[in-house]
Design a protein around this motif. Structure first.
Motif, mmCIF file in Angstrom:
data_model
loop_
_atom_site.group_PDB
_atom_site.id
_atom_site.type_symbol
_atom_site.label_atom_id
_atom_site.label_comp_id
_atom_site.label_asym_id
_atom_site.label_seq_id
_atom_site.Cartn_x
_atom_site.Cartn_y
_atom_site.Cartn_z
ATOM 1 N N ARG C 82 0.810 -1.220 0.000
ATOM 2 C CA ARG C 82 0.000 0.000 0.000
ATOM 3 C C ARG C 82 0.842 1.268 0.000
ATOM 4 N NH1 ARG C 82 -4.315 -2.612 3.978
ATOM 5 N NH2 ARG C 82 -5.006 -4.071 2.405
ATOM 6 N N GLN C 95 -10.166 11.526 4.213
ATOM 7 C CA GLN C 95 -8.900 11.151 4.823
ATOM 8 C C GLN C 95 -8.286 12.224 5.711
ATOM 9 O OE1 GLN C 95 -6.530 10.501 1.071
ATOM 10 N NE2 GLN C 95 -5.056 11.735 2.205
ATOM 11 N N ASP C 104 -1.079 16.008 9.143
ATOM 12 C CA ASP C 104 -1.890 15.074 8.387
ATOM 13 C C ASP C 104 -1.058 14.351 7.333
ATOM 14 O OD1 ASP C 104 -5.105 14.667 8.126
ATOM 15 O OD2 ASP C 104 -4.038 14.180 6.272
ATOM 16 N N PHE C 107 0.981 11.436 8.531
ATOM 17 C CA PHE C 107 0.285 10.218 8.971
ATOM 18 C C PHE C 107 0.758 8.968 8.223
ATOM 19 C CE2 PHE C 107 -3.512 7.373 8.660
ATOM 20 C CZ PHE C 107 -3.581 7.009 9.983
ATOM 21 N N GLY C 108 0.839 9.066 6.918
ATOM 22 C CA GLY C 108 1.274 7.928 6.094
ATOM 23 C C GLY C 108 2.668 7.457 6.447
ATOM 24 N N ASN C 111 2.885 5.725 9.714
ATOM 25 C CA ASN C 111 2.443 4.336 9.692
ATOM 26 C C ASN C 111 3.494 3.409 9.103
ATOM 27 O OD1 ASN C 111 -0.092 4.705 10.860
ATOM 28 N ND2 ASN C 111 -0.974 5.340 8.904
ATOM 29 N N MET C 160 4.392 8.841 1.382
ATOM 30 C CA MET C 160 4.852 7.467 1.585
ATOM 31 C C MET C 160 5.829 7.053 0.479
ATOM 32 S SD MET C 160 1.511 5.527 3.097
ATOM 33 C CE MET C 160 0.649 5.424 1.560
#
Lengths: 262, 294, 287
Positions: C82, C95, C104, C107-108, C111, C160
């Motif tokens: 992903r 999102q 914000d 966030f990716g 993770n 990401m």
């Protein structure tokens, strides 16, 4: 997922049951629920079964729709059945460790299961044959007397009706938000309780913001369509008792007496 | 005076802090003068934030002027005694199809407006039947709105407004969330209402293809009215439109570009047919270069 | 690098009376650095399809390979997939959730388990890539305009550092200029960063301008898979499934029917202008 919920879903066909006044159906559902708690013999449950089968046939709603609501209570059903099975004192059939299966337990568990299943199916019959609007109209009218003690009956029923309309929309939206965050690597499944709770933030914030936005939009749209509370409103589908409703009440009476007497 | 009239209209969005002190004033409409004739199909164009949606909300009294006046059929929107008359005269359709349908069944939603107006039951049914017929949604009357496509939902919303017997409908970007089929479906419906029922239409949009059949096009920018004319007049000014963050249909742009290079074409070509009609003779008379297919 | 889908089937409500194919025997391969346009009317299966490419949905049958590796094999790291195949959904509102834009976007990468410095480095890079000015970074994402929200959402996925970027109708609801700006930025990611792009759109005009290959979906099946010019040649079939070719295609078609010699594969205003000016002997100063 959560989409399976049948309660509150309307099944649009034309049947006698669909045409009954919602108040008649509300009252009927109440009578049926009461009868389930009064019934304590096999024969009484027989009467209830016959009644339920007849009502389902009359509703023209496929049986598979009726039982779908059961999925939601499967867990509850299993727990209450096993409690009753093993924890009722009485004549023992066999025992595994401290668990004792008794004749009384078997009987009680059987009735308990029937009661729960009939209860869910019975109320599904009502929600499947009555549009949420009719239902709230019925509630509004039968609870009208509460207005006098200051309960805003119209507003409450309007809120219920709107909630019913938006539940499926918000369920779908939850699904979309989850996917959007999962695409950014969010993980909603693993971790301990604290981590799990924390992982809900990226889901709940967009959901709440969207719900608020929908609420403001809807309020504006309702105002634009001249909504100003219950006063001075007319009804597109006013509630009138017809002959079939009086027949309905008569059937309930006969049914209730039958369950009690048998 | 036309059915909708705005005079020296100003509207400020005011943001206040916790102590109710004014924190920020945002002027969305700045001295707008506008007069709309009954029966017209008027399109309002403008980029996001140009003030067009704010104006739409002024027309049926959802927002009230900071300064100036808006009249609907001669009634001032600030006159509280007439607020329901104004809202039923000028009905409103919003952008998000989901957030404006109240009923759980199509026909019940259409009946919502008349119910609020206290219309007698039989008359409500007559109006619901007529309105659903007018938008071509009769076949869906017993369906749940959640089962409909975006375009169908918007048609239900339009029927809901029609059932209040309005003289005028304001549509605030009704197609922004729809796919091309839904867009065509909604635009076709409002054109029909305009033509057959004589309803005045105020269509707010930024899809240029939707306005070529309008009687009048108004362009807003920064709270001002900056262009006003027939679609042909407006679309012949490609450069100006682009300056206002807008666009023109591809055929209009091609005609404009060719004309700039000296090809003889009229101003403001709007459709494929028009372009062919004018371009073909030019190409044919150019002779040798435009060789016939053998 | 490539995504290869082999005979993908996806069934809704498997095993019930409502069983329905959302995808039916779909196969294709998207190579490194391609710009693919994905079109189809609502319900054609295009949204379902893109969710397969990063493993959000699992095919009922068929196989998907990313860089030659079967993503359904046991132990395959879906989370890593992903972040390599970035998917931006249609509504940025679904999102954005943090207190400010910068957090914000972090966030990716957060993770992905990256350090604070690395996270912020990537967020800065992503925000620059989408052209969101620094003064917006500390603002609440909910106060941004439609176009800026869109950018913040795309940056949230770009942070990401994906190799493939899939965008589901990134321009829905934007005004014409806003639409062009976003598309130009996506095009720049493709050209300058050599990123593989899959763009889902309803606008044939946009697809014709940017994509070098088009996948057309209809009723869950792949109908066409070819360069734009070739796909638009089948404009009559496109109409039959509720789509249409760009307006220019029709102009050229009509002129050709009248015997004017124009190439059939003209799809953009620029191309049409140049070709017509050439016919008129005016040279055509630009293409």
């Amino acid at each position: 997922m959560i989409r399976e919920i049948t309660l509150g879903q309307y099944y649009p066909v034309d049947s006698v049951l669909h045409r009954l006044d919602p108040r008649t159906k509300l009252f009927g559902t109440m009578v049926f629920i009461v009868s389930l708690f009064l019934a304590d013999s096999l024969a009484a449950y027989g009467v209830a079964t016959v009644f339920l089968v007849l009502v389902i046939r009359l509703s023209k709603v496929p049986f598979s729709f009726m039982v779908r609501g059961l999925k939601a209570i499967l867990f509850l059903l299993l727990i209450s059945v096993s409690f009753n099975l093993f924890l009722t004192p009485g004549t023992e059939i066999f025992r595994v460790g401290f668990l004792k299966l008794t004749w009384e337990g078997l009987r009680l568990a059987g009735f308990m299961a029937l009661r729960l299943i009939y209860l869910v199916i019975g109320s599904s019959v009502m929600t499947l044959t009555t549009t949420p609007n009719e239902l709230t109209d019925g509630l509004e009218k039968s609870m009208g007397f509460l207005n006098r003690v200051g309960v805003p009956v119209h507003e409450i029923s309007m809120m219920m009706s709107i909630a019913l309309r938006f539940i499926p929309i918000l369920v779908e939206e939850t699904d979309k938000i989850m996917k959007a965050q999962m695409a950014r690597g969010a993980d909603f499944e693993s971790g301990n309780l604290v981590q799990k709770a924390k992982s809900m933030v990226p889901l709940l914030v967009p959901l709440f913001i969207s719900a608020f936005r929908r609420a403001t939009d809807l309020a504006m749209a309702m105002e634009a369509r001249c909504y100003h509370g219950g006063a001075g409103r007319s009804k597109m589908k006013p509630l009138h008792y017809a002959r079939r409703d009086y027949i309905g009440y008569l059937v309930y009476l006969v049914y209730l007496v039958a369950v009690i007497v048998i | 005076m036309g059915i909708i009239k705005a005079s020296r209209l100003i509207y400020d969005y005011i943001r206040r802090d916790e102590e109710d002190h004014v924190e920020e004033v945002n002027r969305a409409i700045d001295g707008l003068e506008l007069d709309i004739k009954a029966g017209d199909f008027v399109a309002i164009l403008g980029h996001n934030g140009s003030g067009k949606s704010t104006f739409a909300k002024q027309v049926n009294g959802i927002l009230l002027p900071t300064e100036g006046t808006v009249w609907i059929s001669g009634m001032k929107t600030t006159d509280e005694n007439h607020i329901w008359d104004i809202r039923k005269t000028a009905g409103m359709v919003f952008q998000n199809p989901d957030n404006q349908i109240i009923g759980n069944v199509v026909e019940e939603d259409v009946g919502f407006g008349p119910e609020n107006l206290g219309v007698p039951t039989e008359e409500i049914w007559r109006r619901v039947d007529e309105s659903l017929e007018a938008v071509g949604m009769t076949a869906y009357r017993l369906k749940s709105p959640n089962k409909l496509s975006g375009g169908q939902k918007q048609r239900v919303a339009i029927a809901g407004v029609m059932a209040m017997k309005p003289q005028c409908i304001i549509l605030d970007e009704p197609t922004a969330m729809l796919d091309p089929n839904g867009r065509t479906e909604v635009i076709r419906t409002i054109h029909e209402l305009n033509r057959k029922e004589g309803i005045t239409v105020l269509l707010i949009t930024h899809y240029m293809e939707e306005v070529i059949w309008a009687d009048r096009v108004i362009v807003m920018d920064d709270g001002h009215l900056v262009m006003d004319g027939t679609p042909r007049e407006i679309f012949s000014q490609v450069k100006e439109l682009k300056g206002y963050r807008l666009d023109v249909p591809q055929v209009t742009e091609l005609a404009y570009e060719l004309k700039k290079e000296g090809v003889e074409l009229p101003d403001g070509i709007l459709t494929i047919e028009e372009l062919i009609e004018h371009l073909l003779p030019v190409l044919q008379s150019a002779g040798a270069k435009a060789v016939k297919d053998s | 690098m490539s995504i290869r889908a082999e005979h993908i089937n996806y069934l809704y409500g498997e095993g019930t009376a409502f069983e329905q194919y959302a995808l039916k025997d779909v196969s294709f391969e998207i190579g490194d650095g391609q710009f693919v346009g994905l079109i189809g009317h609502t319900g054609s299966g295009k949204s379902t399809l893109i969710q397969h490419l990063n493993g959000l949905l699992r095919a009922s049958s068929g196989k998907i390979y990313y860089n030659g590796e079967d993503i359904y094999q046991e132990g395959y790291d879906m989370k890593a997939l992903r972040s390599r195949v970035g998917l931006v959904f249609q509504y940025p509102e679904h999102q954005l959730f943090e207190v400010d834009v910068f957090s914000d976007v972090c966030f990716g990468p957060g993770n992905q388990g990256l350090s604070k410095e690395e996270k912020e480095e990537r967020a800065r890079e992503a925000l620059h890539l989408v052209g969101l000015e620094e003064r917006f970074w500390t603002q609440s994402p909910f106060e941004l305009s439609g176009g800026q929200k869109r950018r913040a959402a795309i940056a949230g996925v770009l942070a990401m550092r994906p190799e493939v970027l899939i965008l589901d109708e990134p321009t829905a609801g934007l005004d014409p200029r806003g639409r062009d700006e976003i598309l130009d930025e996506i095009s720049a990611l493709h050209k300058e960063k050599r990123m593989t792009i899959v763009l889902v759109s309803h606008s044939m005009e946009d697809i014709a301008r940017y994509a070098d290959r088009i996948l057309v979906m209809s009723h869950g099946e792949k109908l066409f898979d070819a360069p734009p010019k070739e796909v638009f040649r089948h404009y009559q079939e496109l109409e039959r499934i509720g789509l249409a070719a760009p307006q220019i295609t029709y102009v050229v078609q009509r002129l050709r029917e009248q015997g004017i010699l124009l190439q059939e594969d003209i799809t953009t205003v620029g191309e049409a202008k140049a070709a017509i000016l050439r016919l008129l002997g005016k040279g055509g100063s630009e293409a």
